[in-house]
Scaffold this motif. Structure first.
Motif, PDB file in Angstrom:
ATOM      1  N   ASP A 234      63.320  10.492  69.231  1.00 16.92           N
ATOM      2  CA  ASP A 234      62.907   9.659  68.103  1.00 16.92           C
ATOM      3  C   ASP A 234      61.912  10.437  67.250  1.00 16.92           C
ATOM      4  N   ASP A 237      58.383   9.273  66.983  1.00 11.19           N
ATOM      5  CA  ASP A 237      57.531   9.381  68.167  1.00 11.19           C
ATOM      6  C   ASP A 237      56.646  10.613  68.016  1.00 11.19           C
ATOM      7  N   GLU A 241      50.845   6.985  69.593  1.00 14.69           N
ATOM      8  CA  GLU A 241      50.890   5.770  68.792  1.00 14.69           C
ATOM      9  C   GLU A 241      49.559   5.027  68.890  1.00 14.69           C
ATOM     10  N   TYR A 320      56.654  -1.224  64.241  1.00 17.33           N
ATOM     11  CA  TYR A 320      57.474  -1.257  65.443  1.00 17.33           C
ATOM     12  C   TYR A 320      56.694  -0.914  66.707  1.00 17.33           C
ATOM     13  N   GLN A 321      55.651  -0.097  66.588  1.00 13.30           N
ATOM     14  CA  GLN A 321      54.901   0.232  67.797  1.00 13.30           C
ATOM     15  C   GLN A 321      54.191  -0.982  68.370  1.00 13.30           C
ATOM     16  N   GLN A 341      64.471   3.779  67.806  1.00 16.58           N
ATOM     17  CA  GLN A 341      63.159   3.242  68.162  1.00 16.58           C
ATOM     18  C   GLN A 341      63.288   2.093  69.159  1.00 16.58           C
ATOM     19  N   ARG A 344      64.080   3.611  72.503  1.00 15.28           N
ATOM     20  CA  ARG A 344      62.910   4.305  73.067  1.00 15.28           C
ATOM     21  C   ARG A 344      61.971   3.318  73.752  1.00 15.28           C
TER      22      ARG A 344
END
Length: 425
Positions: A234, A237, A241, A320-321, A341, A344
């Protein structure tokens, strides 16, 4: 320290992952310039790169492509694909080359790193005889033995019948892409380059280094993948994060953090953004389900009109994290960045792949057992509900998504991509 120029087509789904790699190169001390549309120059400058905006190239608004490329008005499906290739990607290549050659004359680069759909990257590299790499924000599916031609959303076939099918379809695809090959040769001549035997579908990629998102396990099995293709997982990534400021989260975010019911996310990506294709049918499908449905509209979709069910929360963009670790299922149009994502984070998928590369992605997810392919970009609510219930109740989907997630996390993301680029100096 190297002087590096990166190129990115001015689309959110392209600029964001390429910016992540750019940020990593800047952190390592390299001098990086980013050639992209004016709407995304500031995004790259915010991570320490110097922006080079499109000048000779016809900059465009991704929210209204038809304003610059009239043949794309109201198009979906195969016609949209053809016009995208001929008008937007190939048609702007010579002008991109002009911009890039001006940047090279101003300050020669050591390495040129490009979005595969920014064909000016290839042309400028040939004109300057530069070392260059392709940094693909979208899947790079090269032709090969034992797999069907990309673009048809087909799964691998076996036996003599399968071999015949793939051979016939390969020839049909080559014939269908003849107008694209001709447009490519015209663009090369316009950019001051000779003709070439390289054509669709390999003309987009550097023969020196192709950095691809995803993982080998996310593709169909093959034995003839060229050695210059390197998977990095990804691209979003970056290995670190950090927490998102509360001010950047939707006002209703506490509902997600405190949810006792499954959190489901639906996204329609950034290309075809008519909410009646997937977002509205998903809301209708899951209105009575015991879950919290988080809708990501993207930056191009207008606000949804009318009252929404009590279990629905809507925002334009959702980090998204923060969201994916809390998500049980993602329902998506198949945009590769979002799919990678989700995987992952070990999240299984329901995929409604309508056109462009989306049917290919949907077919692979279904074939790998990490989700369900709805077989259309405009599914009915009943089909969405059935697919959601299947994915959410059968633990094998999450198990297979988790195996793919482990593969993706092991490949290094933006850090691995930066390391490969550094190796080209």
């Amino acid at each position: 320290m190297a002087s590096i120029v990166v190129t990115a087509m001015p689309f959110a789904g392209h600029a964001r992952p390429i910016r992540a790699v750019t940020a990593e190169l800047v952190r390592r001390g390299h001098s990086v310039r980013a050639y992209t549309g004016r709407a995304y120059v500031e995004m790259f400058e915010s991570v320490g790169a110097r922006g080079i905006p499109w000048r000779a190239a016809p900059d465009f608004d991704e929210r209204d492509l038809a304003a610059t490329f009239p043949r794309m008005r109201g198009r979906k499906g195969p016609r949209q694909v053809l016009h995208n290739l001929e008008d937007l990607f190939i048609g702007t290549a010579a002008a991109q080359t002009e911009d890039l050659l001006a940047a090279y004359e101003d300050e020669p680069w050591d390495v040129l790193v490009g979005d595969p759909l920014a064909l000016g990257t290839r042309f400028a590299a040939e004109r300057t005889r530069s070392r260059w790499a392709t940094l693909a924000p979208v899947p790079a599916w090269l032709p090969g033995r034992g797999i069907p031609p990309a673009g048809l959303g087909l799964r691998p076939a076996t036996g003599a019948t399968g071999l015949v099918r793939d051979a016939v379809l390969t020839q049909v695809t080559r014939f269908a892409m003849t107008p694209v090959d001709r447009a490519y040769q015209r663009a090369r001549a316009e950019a001051g380059l000779p003709g070439t035997r390289v054509g669709f579908p390999t003309m987009w990629y550097s023969p020196q280094l192709l950095i691809s998102p995803g993982a080998p396990s996310l593709d169909y099995p093959r034995t003839d993948l060229p050695g210059h293709v390197r998977f990095v997982g990804d691209l979003m990534d970056d290995g670190g994060e950090s927490a998102i400021p509360r001010s950047s989260l939707p006002a209703w975010w506490d509902d997600v953090e405190s949810a006792q019911l499954p959190v489901v996310h639906v996204t329609q990506g950034t290309a075809n953004v008519d909410p009646s294709d997937l977002i509205r049918p998903t809301i209708d499908a899951l209105a009575d389900e015991e879950l919290l449905l988080v809708v990501g509209l993207g930056h191009r979709t207008a606000p949804l009109r009318g009252a929404l069910p009590a279990n629905v929360r809507v925002a334009e963009m959702i980090p998204y994290q923060e969201l994916l670790p809390r998500t049980s299922v993602v329902i998506t149009n198949g945009g590769f960045g979002g799919v990678v994502q989700a995987l992952r984070h070990d999240v299984p998928l329901v995929v409604a792949g309508g056109d462009l590369d989306k049917p290919e992605i949907a077919a692979r997810i279904d074939w790998l057992g990490a989700g369900v392919d709805l077989g259309t970009g405009t599914p009915r609510p009943r089909a969405i509900k059935a697919a959601y219930r299947r994915v959410s109740t059968d633990a094998s989907f999450r198990s297979r998504a988790a195996r793919l997630g482990a593969d993706l996390r092991a490949l290094g993301g933006a850090r691995a991509a930066a390391h490969l680029i550094e190796g080209m100096r």
